[in-house]
Design an enzyme around this catalytic site. Structure first.
Site, PDB file in Angstrom:
ATOM      1  N   ASN A  57     -40.852 -35.179  22.741  1.00 16.47           N
ATOM      2  CA  ASN A  57     -40.301 -36.602  23.346  1.00 16.47           C
ATOM      3  C   ASN A  57     -40.799 -36.687  24.678  1.00 16.47           C
ATOM      4  O   ASN A  57     -41.469 -35.555  25.264  1.00 16.47           O
ATOM      5  CB  ASN A  57     -38.568 -36.456  23.283  1.00 16.47           C
ATOM      6  CG  ASN A  57     -37.959 -37.993  23.288  1.00 16.47           C
ATOM      7  OD1 ASN A  57     -38.428 -38.892  23.883  1.00 16.47           O
ATOM      8  ND2 ASN A  57     -37.275 -38.069  22.255  1.00 16.47           N
ATOM      9  N   HIS A 104     -44.984 -14.659  35.692  1.00 15.27           N
ATOM     10  CA  HIS A 104     -45.631 -13.708  36.950  1.00 15.27           C
ATOM     11  C   HIS A 104     -44.945 -12.494  37.196  1.00 15.27           C
ATOM     12  O   HIS A 104     -43.764 -12.396  37.043  1.00 15.27           O
ATOM     13  CB  HIS A 104     -45.658 -14.562  38.129  1.00 15.27           C
ATOM     14  CG  HIS A 104     -46.630 -15.993  38.369  1.00 15.27           C
ATOM     15  ND1 HIS A 104     -47.774 -15.613  38.604  1.00 15.27           N
ATOM     16  CD2 HIS A 104     -46.083 -17.184  37.948  1.00 15.27           C
ATOM     17  CE1 HIS A 104     -48.389 -16.897  38.576  1.00 15.27           C
ATOM     18  NE2 HIS A 104     -47.421 -17.756  38.125  1.00 15.27           N
ATOM     19  N   LYS A 155     -22.758 -20.429  17.799  1.00 12.35           N
ATOM     20  CA  LYS A 155     -22.227 -20.254  16.307  1.00 12.35           C
ATOM     21  C   LYS A 155     -23.448 -20.090  15.579  1.00 12.35           C
ATOM     22  O   LYS A 155     -24.379 -20.798  15.845  1.00 12.35           O
ATOM     23  CB  LYS A 155     -21.428 -21.323  16.040  1.00 12.35           C
ATOM     24  CG  LYS A 155     -21.616 -22.586  15.900  1.00 12.35           C
ATOM     25  CD  LYS A 155     -20.755 -23.766  15.444  1.00 12.35           C
ATOM     26  CE  LYS A 155     -21.379 -24.907  15.397  1.00 12.35           C
ATOM     27  NZ  LYS A 155     -20.109 -26.057  14.824  1.00 12.35           N
TER      28      LYS A 155
END
Length: 228
Positions: free
Chosen positions: A126, A156, A226
């Site tokens: 998106n 880094h 969950k």
């Protein structure tokens, strides 16, 4: 008729348009797609390697085109920026959508060439997403990536207190997102993460460790919420 055309292009006999659109709305949709196809045809003429149709929006930039390949029905929406300079380049499967204002880059600094980015079939990314393929990003089939998601495949080093951080080099473990995952809006995936099949990442999460499949995860840092 439009449903049949899209179904054939996608190779998905179960595809169906579930909403109703007016004639005016269809005209606007098809007008825009028509110009995207025309731009895509011109881009293919100038060595953009894709199979089948390519839908190319306005102000799309693809650098190092010889290192970029795609399957059929690629959609590159407006203002997409792609730099494929890397060891493995950028490779897309079929029916991949990169929405507007996304950035895909594989090499950050010339002194350290990146690995690349691979995206499987029927995956959509998106708007306003950033994929940094310096350490390698692998995304599977049927993955949904929400807007403003960031994926970083290098990190880094900073442990040496006597040396400035930018001179300490980087660690590159790469990122792998397996099939049928959903990454919610604004999530950040950090280097070294593996998300197994059918993982759902809650919006706004920061994922700094790997998770098994069939999991709903979320938070900063992300934790298992969950099993699904």
């Amino acid at each position: 008729m439009i449903t049949k055309i899209i179904s054939k292009l996608k190779g998905d006999s179960s595809y169906n348009i579930r909403s109703r659109y007016s004639s005016r709305e269809w005209f606007v949709i098809l007008y825009e797609r028509g110009f995207q196809v025309l731009r895509g045809f011109i881009a293919k003429f100038f060595l953009l390697k894709t199979k089948g149709l390519c839908f190319k929006g306005q102000s799309v930039t693809v650098k190092h085109r010889s290192l970029f390949t795609s399957g059929k029905n690629l959609i590159l929406d407006n203002n997409v920026f792609i730099n494929a300079l890397s060891e493995k380049g950028i490779r897309f499967g079929d029916n991949v959508t990169i929405s507007r204002n996304c950035t895909l880059i594989c090499t950050g600094v010339i002194s350290h060439k990146g690995v690349g980015i691979t995206i499987g079939n029927d995956t959509g990314i998106n708007s306003y997403c950033y994929l940094g393929g310096q350490g390698g990003i692998e995304i599977g089939d049927n993955v949904i990536i929400g807007p403003q998601v960031k994926i970083f495949s290098e990190n880094h080093n900073f442990s040496d207190g006597a040396t400035i951080i930018k001179n300490q080099g980087v660690t590159r473990l790469g990122v792998r997102i397996e099939n049928d995952c959903w990454i919610g809006s604004g999530a950040t995936i950090l280097d070294g993460v593996v998300l197994k099949k059918r993982t759902v990442v809650a919006a706004g999460s920061v994922v700094n460790q790997s998770f098994e499949g069939n999991s709903l995860i979320g938070g900063i840092p992300a934790k298992l919420i969950k099993k699904i």
